[in-house]
Design an enzyme around this catalytic site. Structure first.
Site, PDB file in Angstrom:
ATOM      1  N   LYS A 147       0.777  -1.086   0.088  1.00 14.68           N
ATOM      2  CA  LYS A 147      -0.045  -0.170  -0.096  1.00 14.68           C
ATOM      3  C   LYS A 147       0.899   1.138  -0.121  1.00 14.68           C
ATOM      4  CE  LYS A 147      -0.964   2.069   3.903  1.00 14.68           C
ATOM      5  NZ  LYS A 147       0.425   2.348   4.286  1.00 14.68           N
ATOM      6  N   HIS A 239      -5.663   0.380   6.537  1.00 15.76           N
ATOM      7  CA  HIS A 239      -5.865  -0.363   7.739  1.00 15.76           C
ATOM      8  C   HIS A 239      -7.006  -0.296   8.511  1.00 15.76           C
ATOM      9  CE1 HIS A 239      -1.562  -0.760   6.684  1.00 15.76           C
ATOM     10  NE2 HIS A 239      -1.092   0.205   7.245  1.00 15.76           N
ATOM     11  N   LYS A 344      -0.205  10.590  14.256  1.00 14.68           N
ATOM     12  CA  LYS A 344       1.236  10.731  14.506  1.00 14.68           C
ATOM     13  C   LYS A 344       1.271  11.526  15.655  1.00 14.68           C
ATOM     14  CE  LYS A 344       2.646   8.524  10.547  1.00 14.68           C
ATOM     15  NZ  LYS A 344       3.102   7.070  10.510  1.00 14.68           N
TER      16      LYS A 344
END
Ligand code: BG6
Length: 495
Positions: A147, A239, A344
């Site tokens: 991916k 995901h 993140k």
């Protein structure tokens, strides 16, 4: 104890991008662990391919140092493993070197051949065309695509069409390493191997689902890729939607690849659209600013981007955080929100799925007993993989009937006494075995883009910058408001 490992057929596994971060940090260690466990027979070969002009010893030395941490106790195994490793210097866009590469593969015509494209997606087509021209696609060949497959539906279609001119769909393995994580596979076992959950697994009994994939790291050295992608393309389109599908799909008739993938596809098709009309209500995007992570001060996203790049930027509209509320329009899930959150430089590294059940319909307890909390099933993907089922019990001892909320807690490491294998260990060998159950079929990737594209378009049209959040926190406060508006809270503290 883990289940005993069965050796796989002899194979040649070619890693394009063989000197890259994924190959060195994930793929080769995964293969080494499977080798040590006896699943890879002597005779199989791992062939790193990259542009760097390295010889075989140079490449083996790189791999040796990457693996040294893992193998201090087994130097003989490492030497034996490295004998299986070869290297070819090739440029996907140039003619030189392909004949030598073809001759190397021709030495083992009976081996299963795996071409793992751990490169930027722009090279997928060039590499596949070369493999086709050189006649390297034979009966037992498979191609693995990392991916992201494209950056929207149109580009994903182009890649899939072009790769499809050389490799059949049955030979194409689109990897999403989250599907190889032990706890994700355990969802299948938990849902369909127990009579307990399935009767409750619907809108009648489930209040909502939360899926969090939080990272403490920043974009590290992947700024140039990440800045063109952002969290929705990097994590949500693949995901997180795959996790959502595993939670929400109907029971497949069997574990055959298409039974499972057909059910996941139906979920993707049933996702209600988020677009210009409701994106501001259902989504929140953020971008980290300087802050602290695990006791150290860390720079913001722009500084991280500039640290590695010759061209300095002053701002970027790329999100490093997304929270959103997804809804599935079918009988089973009508009215049950799925809250997704990823980012993140968040406060903690944790990936988990929380299934929150509805409260009991009537309380027989007095206020003195304390509040009645909802039952929750928490599947922890990382770290400390395991399952917790939160139940209400009586606080032990005298002093009246007071209620307590406690988990039935199973840590896999404690229960089985072993470290869970990395997701790539399972998936790489599934490719060799030719088992695509845990890989994304073309129509799944397309359906996921079909849902994600209007969100990206709505963000683009709004022109709004991502909301700033301080590194080391749980993202912008708007993400808290997104769920609190519905009278719910993010599950952060295990209470
Ligand atoms: C990758 C993303 O697919 O998954 C990365 O590109 C992310 O940005 C990574 O950090 C997370 O994987 P894991 O297994 O560490 O949760």
């Amino acid at each position: 104890m883990t289940a005993p490992a069965q050796p796989v057929d002899l194979f040649d596994l070619v890693i394009f991008g063989g000197t890259g971060d994924l190959a060195v940090r994930k793929l080769l260690p995964a293969l080494f662990h499977r080798y040590v466990d006896g699943q890879i027979q002597d005779g199989s070969r791992i062939i790193g391919v990259a542009r760097e002009a390295l010889d075989e010893d140079g490449y083996r030395n790189q791999i040796r140092s990457a693996l040294s941490g893992a193998v201090i106790s087994q130097p003989a195994k490492l030497d034996a493993f490295l004998k299986r490793v070869h290297y070819c210097s090739l440029d996907a866009r140039k003619d030189e070197g392909w004949d030598d590469f073809a001759s190397l593969l021709a030495k083992q015509p009976g081996h299963v051949r795996v071409f793992y494209l751990s490169t930027s997606p722009e090279l997928f087509v060039d590499i596949c065309q070369r493999l086709g021209h050189c006649g390297l696609n034979q009966d037992k060949s498979r191609v693995v695509l990392e991916k992201p497959i494209g950056k929207d539906l149109a580009s994903a279609n182009r890649i899939n069409d072009d790769v499809g001119r050389v490799f059949d769909e049955s030979q194409t393995f689109r990897i999403d390493h989250y599907l190889g994580k032990e706890t994700v596979q355990n969802l299948l076992a938990l849902r369909f191997g127990n009579a307990l959950f399935e009767p409750l697994w619907n809108a009648g009994h489930i209040d909502h689902v939360q899926i969090t994939v939080a990272e403490t790291l920043g974009v590290e050295r992947r700024g140039p890729y990440y800045d063109t992608a952002g969290a929705l393309r990097d994590m949500v389109q693949n995901h997180m939607l795959q996790l959502l599908c595993m939670v929400a799909m109907e029971p497949p008739a069997s574990l055959s690849p298409d039974s499972v993938r057909d059910e996941k596809l139906k979920v993707l098709h049933a996702l209600k659209p988020i677009d210009g009309g409701n994106a501001s209500q259902f989504t929140v995007r953020g971008q980290y600013r300087a802050g602290a992570a695990q006791g150290h001060s860390v720079p913001g996203y722009i500084e991280d981007l500039n640290a590695d790049s010759k061209v300095k930027v002053e701002k970027s509209n790329t999100e490093t955080f997304v929270a959103l509320k997804a809804e599935i329009g079918n009988w089973r899930w009508s009215g049950v929100p799925f809250y997704l959150r990823t980012g993140k430089r968040l406060a903690d590294r944790v990936s988990e799925i929380v299934v929150a059940f509805k409260p009991v319909p009537h309380s027989i307890f007095t206020a003195a007993a304390g509040p009645l909390a909802q039952n929750r099933l928490v599947l922890r993907l990382q770290p400390d993989e395991g399952v917790k089922l939160w139940l209400t019990i009586k606080h032990p001892g005298p002093g009246g009937l007071r209620l307590r909320h406690v988990p039935l807690d199973m840590s896999f490491a404690e229960a089985f006494g072993v470290q869970q294998p990395d997701a790539y260990e399972r998936l790489l060998l599934d490719v060799v075995r030719g088992n695509p159950t845990l890989f994304m079929r073309r129509d799944e990737v397309e359906a996921a883009w079909r849902w994600a594209d209007p969100i990206l378009a709505a963000w683009m049209a709004s022109g709004e910058a991502p909301r700033p959040y301080t590194a080391g926190t749980w993202g912008p406060s708007a993400a808290v408001a997104l769920i609190e508006r519905d009278g719910r809270t993010w599950d952060e503290d295990d209470e």
